[in-house]
Design a protein around this motif. Structure first.
Motif, mmCIF file in Angstrom:
data_model
loop_
_atom_site.group_PDB
_atom_site.id
_atom_site.type_symbol
_atom_site.label_atom_id
_atom_site.label_comp_id
_atom_site.label_asym_id
_atom_site.label_seq_id
_atom_site.Cartn_x
_atom_site.Cartn_y
_atom_site.Cartn_z
ATOM 1 N N GLN A 145 0.836 -1.208 0.000
ATOM 2 C CA GLN A 145 0.000 0.000 0.000
ATOM 3 C C GLN A 145 0.869 1.256 0.000
ATOM 4 N N GLN A 146 1.948 1.243 0.776
ATOM 5 C CA GLN A 146 2.838 2.405 0.845
ATOM 6 C C GLN A 146 3.515 2.651 -0.499
ATOM 7 N N HIS A 147 3.888 1.579 -1.170
ATOM 8 C CA HIS A 147 4.621 1.713 -2.432
ATOM 9 C C HIS A 147 3.723 2.219 -3.552
ATOM 10 N N SER A 148 2.483 1.740 -3.623
ATOM 11 C CA SER A 148 1.609 2.050 -4.753
ATOM 12 C C SER A 148 0.601 3.146 -4.448
ATOM 13 N N GLY A 149 0.400 3.454 -3.196
ATOM 14 C CA GLY A 149 -0.560 4.492 -2.847
ATOM 15 C C GLY A 149 -1.982 3.980 -2.695
ATOM 16 N N PHE A 150 -2.182 2.682 -2.843
ATOM 17 C CA PHE A 150 -3.502 2.070 -2.645
ATOM 18 C C PHE A 150 -3.290 0.607 -2.261
#
Length: 637
Positions: A439-444
Motif C-alpha cells: 500500500q505504501q509503495h503504490s498508494g492504494f
C-alpha cells in the motif's frame, strides 16, 4: 353442538398432567415445560427460550387445551410459515384436538368454514400468519370473541422475528403489538429457539412483555456434533461427508445464493444422491412439492437458502451442512438446530474459507443500515468467526455466546481431534508488513491473492507491473504454501488485525496490527490442515455407530432390539407409512420412531398395555390400537 372431550361445560378444569398423558401420551414433562405450562394455564404472560426439539409446542398447546376445557375459549397461534401450520394442525388432529389454520392456502369457502368453527367455540387452537392479525375483518372476529370471554391465549411462535437485531427479522411481526393494546387481559406467550440479549430485550419491548415471566432453558443440544472445517474443495469435502458418514440419511445443505442452491442440488443428483432445491425464487408450487417430499420421504437431502427450515418438525434430520458461512451465531444455531430433533445423534457440519469472511464483512459495510446496527452485526460476525477459528471446545464457545457456562463436551471436532496450533507471530508480522509495504509503495491497497503472491515471491504480471518484486517483503514467505497463508490471513481477519474493504476486498491494517508488528502481541493460530485431509472415515463411523452396511442406520432406540424386535419395528414402520400416505401426513405425525421402537421392544398384547407406551394418547389408541396389535401379532416373532 357435540365437541367431545373438549366441551366447555366441564365442571372443573383438567390438570396439565392429565392432558399431557391423555392427549399426547407422555407420562412426564421435560425440563422447564411443567413450570411454563403451569404459569400460562394460570393466565400468566411468558417469554420462552427453548432449543429446537425441546418441546416448545407443548408449552402453549397444553395450556390451550386446559383453558378451553375450562370454558376460556380459543388460543390463537401466530406462526410465520404455512407448512408449519399445516403440520401442527395435522398433528393436533391426529391427537384429537380441534384445530385449524387461516392462511393464503385456503380459498374463500375454506376461510369461511374456519371462521364459522372459530365463532362456534369448537376450535381449541387457531393458527394464523402475523399479517392476518392486522386485517380488520380478523381483528373484528377476535373482538367479538374477546367480548364474549372466549379468547383464551395468544401464542407467538418464532418470536425473534420481531427484532431488528435478530437473524430473521420480519416486519409483519412489528404489528403484533396490537395484541397487548387491543386485547388487554388475554395472556400471551412468546417462544423462540434462539435470542441473544439484544434480541430478548427487543422481544420484550415490542410485544409489551415487560411483566412476563422469562423461562430460559439450556441451549445445549448434546446429541449434535459440531464440525467446522477449512474449505479445500467444498464439493469434494461435502461428498466425502455425505458418503462416509450420512449415506442414505435425511439432511439439509445450506447455501448462501439461489444459484448455488440449484447448482449444488443438480450436482448431488448427478452423483446419485437424492437432493431437492429450495429457495424463495422457485415457484410456490415447486417449493411446496419439494418440502412435502422432504417431510414425507426417507433419506432426502434439501439444498436450500435460509428461506427453508423455520418450524420444520421433521425429527430424523441427521445432519445440517453449511457450504457458506452464516451471518451470525444465532442463525447458525437456529439452522443447525434442525438436526436431531428426535434426540438421536446428528451432526452440524460447516466448511468455510477466506472469501466467506471477506464477503460477509463487505455485505455489512455496504448495507443501508445505520452505524449502530452495522457495529452490532460486525460484532455478531466476529463471534461466529471466533467460533470457527477456535482451538477449544465448539459447544463450550457456542453456549457461552448465549450466556451459559459449560464444560468441554468431548463430542465436537476440536474435542475429538484437538487442532494443532503454532506460534504464528513471525508469519503474522510478515503478512502485515507486506500489506503495509504494498500500500505504501503504490498508494492504494491490494487483495489477498496479490499479497500472498508477493509474500511467496511469485513473479506474476501484476507483481511486475507494480514493481512489487523490489519490496523488502517480496519472497519472505516462500516457506509457507498458499493455503497456509490464506489460513493465516483468514485468522488475522477473524482476530481483527486486518480489514477487507470495498468492492475489491482491499486489505488494510487495523489499529491492533501495530502491536503485532512491534512484537508486543504473540499470535498463536490454528494450523492449516493439509489439502484433502479428513478427520473421520467410514471405518470410524462404523466403530462409532455400528453401521456396517452403509444403509440408513436404525435410531438408537431401535438399534438395541433383538432380531425379533427389529422385525416388529420394521413391520410397524411399514404400517405407519401406509397410514401416513392415506392421511396425507408426514410419518412422524402418526408416531415417532422412538414410540414404534418402544412398541417393538415391549410387544404389548392388549390395548391396556399399548396405552402405557410413550406417545400413545387416547385418540391414537382408539384410532390405531387394534391395528397396531394386529401388526405386532403378525410380524416375525
Amino acid at each position: 353442538m357435540n365437541t367431545g372431550s373438549f366441551s366447555s361445560s366441564s365442571p372443573a378444569p383438567d390438570s396439565a398432567q392429565q392432558v399431557l398423558q391423555e392427549v399426547f401420551g407422555y407420562s412426564a414433562f421435560r425440563g422447564a415445560q411443567q413450570a411454563i405450562v403451569g404459569h400460562v394455564c394460570g393466565g400468566g404472560d411468558a417469554l420462552v427460550l427453548m432449543p429446537t426439539g425441546g418441546g416448545k409446542s407443548l408449552c402453549y398447546q397444553i395450556p390451550a387445551i386446559v383453558r378451553h376445557r375450562a370454558g376460556q375459549g380459543v388460543t390463537v397461534v401466530v406462526s410465520p410459515l404455512i407448512a408449519l401450520m399445516h403440520d401442527q394442525v395435522g398433528a393436533l388432529d391426529e391427537a384429537g384436538v380441534p384445530a385449524a389454520y387461516l392462511n393464503s392456502s385456503l380459498d374463500l369457502s375454506g376461510v369461511q368454514h374456519v371462521e364459522r368453527e372459530l365463532m362456534s367455540g369448537r376450535l381449541v387452537l387457531l393458527y394464523a400468519a402475523p399479517e392476518r392479525l392486522t386485517q380488520p375483518r380478523f381483528l373484528e372476529l377476535l373482538d367479538r370473541l374477546h367480548e364474549r370471554g372466549r379468547l383464551s391465549l395468544f401464542a407467538i411462535d418464532e418470536a425473534h422475528c420481531v427484532s431488528q437485531w435478530g437473524h430473521d427479522f420480519r416486519e409483519d411481526y412489528l404489528q403484533l403489538s396490537v395484541l397487548a393494546e387491543r386485547f388487554a387481559g388475554v395472556p400471551r406467550i412468546a417462544l423462540t429457539a434462539t435470542a441473544d440479549d439484544h434480541t430478548r430485550a427487543d422481544i420484550i419491548e415490542r410485544l409489551s412483555l415487560a411483566s412476563a415471566r422469562c423461562f430460559i432453558s439450556s441451549f445445549d443440544r448434546p446429541n449434535i456434533r459440531y464440525t467446522l472445517v477449512e474449505r479445500d474443495n467444498a464439493r469434494a469435502q461435502l461428498l466425502r461427508f455425505l458418503r462416509d458418514e450420512h449415506e442414505g440419511e435425511a439432511g439439509i445443505v445450506y447455501c448462501q445464493s439461489r444459484k448455488k442452491v440449484e447448482d449444488t442440488a443438480e450436482w448431488l443428483q448427478g452423483e446419485g444422491i437424492a437432493a431437492l432445491p429450495y429457495h424463495a425464487g422457485l415457484s410456490t408450487e415447486l417449493r411446496r412439492r419439494n418440502q412435502d417430499r422432504f417431510l414425507r420421504e426417507d433419506g432426502l437431502i434439501m439444498v436450500a437458502t435460509i428461506a427453508f427450515g423455520m418450524g420444520i418438525d421433521k425429527p430424523d434430520v441427521r445432519f445440517v451442512a453449511h457450504l457458506d458461512l452464516p451471518k451470525n451465531i444465532e442463525g447458525y444455531y437456529q439452522e443447525t438446530g434442525r438436526a436431531g430433533r428426535d434426540g438421536e445423534p446428528a451432526e452440524a457440519w460447516l466448511t468455510y474459507g477466506l472469501s466467506d469472511v471477506v464477503n460477509q464483512r463487505r455485505m455489512i459495510d455496504e448495507s443501508p443500515a445505520d452505524d449502530t446496527f452495522k457495529r452490532l452485526q460486525r460484532a455478531k460476525l466476529d463471534a461466529l468467526l471466533a467460533l470457527a477459528e477456535s482451538l477449544d471446545c465448539r459447544r463450550q464457545r457456542l453456549l457461552a455466546y448465549f450466556g451459559e457456562d459449560s464444560a468441554p463436551c468431548g463430542n465436537c471436532d476440536n474435542c475429538l481431534h484437538p487442532p494443532a496450533r503454532w506460534d504464528a507471530t513471525d508469519a503474522a508480522r510478515k503478512l502485515l508488513s507486506c500489506i503495509y509495504r504494498c500500500q505504501q509503495h503504490s498508494g492504494f491497497g491490494f487483495g489477498a491473492g496479490h499479497i500472498i503472491d508477493v509474500l511467496r515471491g511469485k513473479l506474476t504480471d501484476k507483481v511486475q507491473q507494480r514493481r512489487h518484486e523490489r519490496l523488502s517483503t517480496f519472497g519472505i514467505g516462500h516457506d509457507l504454501s498458499e493455503a497456509q497463508w490464506r489460513s493465516v490471513l483468514r485468522q488475522l481477519l477473524a482476530l481483527g488485525h486486518v480489514q477487507a474493504e470495498g468492492d475489491f476486498n482491499v486489505l488494510s491494517l487495523s489499529d491492533s496490527a501495530r502491536a503485532v508488528l512491534r512484537g508486543e502481541v504473540p499470535v498463536v493460530l490454528r494450523q492449516a490442515r493439509e489439502a484433502g485431509s479428513r478427520q473421520r472415515t467410514r471405518a470410524a463411523r462404523t466403530a462409532r455407530l455400528g453401521d456396517v452396511s452403509g444403509a440408513p442406520r436404525l435410531p438408537a432406540s431401535a438399534a438395541t432390539l433383538d432380531a425379533a424386535g427389529q422385525a416388529r419395528y420394521a413391520a410397524l414402520r411399514a404400517w405407519r407409512g401406509e397410514v401416513a400416505r392415506e392421511h396425507n401426513l408426514p410419518a412422524y405425525v402418526v408416531f415417532h420412531d422412538a414410540t414404534l421402537a418402544q412398541m417393538a421392544q415391549s410387544h404389548p398384547k392388549s390395548l391396556a398395555e399399548l396405552a402405557h407406551i410413550s406417545g400413545v394418547g387416547s385418540k391414537k389408541l382408539a384410532a390405531y390400537g387394534e391395528e397396531i396389535l394386529r401388526v405386532l401379532a403378525q410380524s416375525v416373532d
